[in-house]
Design an enzyme around this catalytic site. Structure first.
Site, PDB file in Angstrom:
ATOM      1  N   GLU A  77      34.992  36.121  38.877  1.00 53.70           N
ATOM      2  CA  GLU A  77      34.268  36.466  40.155  1.00 53.70           C
ATOM      3  C   GLU A  77      34.778  37.939  40.611  1.00 53.70           C
ATOM      4  O   GLU A  77      34.028  38.609  41.161  1.00 53.70           O
ATOM      5  CB  GLU A  77      34.528  35.603  41.324  1.00 53.70           C
ATOM      6  CG  GLU A  77      33.880  35.859  42.673  1.00 53.70           C
ATOM      7  CD  GLU A  77      32.383  35.828  42.520  1.00 53.70           C
ATOM      8  OE1 GLU A  77      31.646  36.579  43.345  1.00 53.70           O
ATOM      9  OE2 GLU A  77      31.824  35.161  41.558  1.00 53.70           O
ATOM     10  N   ASP A  78      35.917  38.206  40.263  1.00 55.12           N
ATOM     11  CA  ASP A  78      36.240  39.579  40.517  1.00 55.12           C
ATOM     12  C   ASP A  78      36.734  40.366  39.354  1.00 55.12           C
ATOM     13  O   ASP A  78      36.020  40.590  38.252  1.00 55.12           O
ATOM     14  CB  ASP A  78      37.473  39.462  41.589  1.00 55.12           C
ATOM     15  CG  ASP A  78      37.562  40.812  42.217  1.00 55.12           C
ATOM     16  OD1 ASP A  78      36.845  41.830  42.206  1.00 55.12           O
ATOM     17  OD2 ASP A  78      38.394  40.755  43.438  1.00 55.12           O
ATOM     18  N   ASP A  79      38.078  41.008  39.269  1.00 53.94           N
ATOM     19  CA  ASP A  79      38.620  41.518  38.018  1.00 53.94           C
ATOM     20  C   ASP A  79      39.141  40.415  37.197  1.00 53.94           C
ATOM     21  O   ASP A  79      39.723  39.512  37.282  1.00 53.94           O
ATOM     22  CB  ASP A  79      39.764  42.397  38.412  1.00 53.94           C
ATOM     23  CG  ASP A  79      39.332  43.521  39.408  1.00 53.94           C
ATOM     24  OD1 ASP A  79      38.627  43.985  39.227  1.00 53.94           O
ATOM     25  OD2 ASP A  79      40.613  43.492  40.360  1.00 53.94           O
TER      26      ASP A  79
END
Length: 172
Positions: A77-79
């Protein structure tokens, strides 16, 4: 999962799903191998999007040395991977860089690829990302070092990586 102050360990064949925050956080570790780990913080294995996850980094080596990450699949969802080295005053006081990191033969299928930061108070050096595939990710690489959290970032190499179907999902 937080693994802290550990040396010479091997993490293999684990699947981590739907973590609301950093999935696998390695902090102050040395001599780490991560092989064949699957991390899903964006979609489940059937392609259904998780809800309520806003900072679902996949794998975060933080103030670690001699880290080898290979054959992993990360849908974040992010890095997908965020290389960190401490935050603000605590990070500056400890002053342990993340160094000697090799990431190879990994598949990243959503998220922001391999990021440097944003917690970077101890610095980052000697990173090789090679033979990785980035599909439907927003980026292959990024550097995030906001004022007060930065330090030296040096000797970073991306080699023989592929970015296809770049996602525009996170551009807002």
């Amino acid at each position: 999962v937080c693994i802290r102050d550990t040396s010479c360990f091997y993490l293999q064949g684990v699947t981590v799903r739907q973590s609301p925050f950093w999935c696998v956080h390695l902090i102050y570790c040395n001599g780490v191998s991560v092989n064949g780990v699957t991390i899903n913080t964006h979609y489940d294995e059937a392609g259904r999007k998780y809800s309520g996850i806003v900072n679902g980094d996949g794998l975060d080596p933080d103030s670690c040395r001699d880290v080898f990450i290979f054959n992993c699949n990360i849908a974040s969802e992010d890095d997908c991977i965020a290389l960190k080295s401490g935050r603000d005053a605590e990070g500056r006081a400890v002053n342990i860089p993340t160094e000697n990191v090799r990431i190879s033969h990994c598949l990243f299928t959503s998220g922001f690829g391999v990021a440097m930061g944003s917690e970077m108070s101890g610095g980052l050096r000697n990173v090789l990302v090679e033979d990785c595939v980035f599909e439907n990710t927003f980026s292959l690489a990024s550097v995030k070092a906001i004022r007060g959290r930065g330090n030296v970032i040096e000797n970073i190499t991306y080699r023989d990586c592929t970015l296809t179907n770049q996602s525009q999902e996170h551009q807002d």
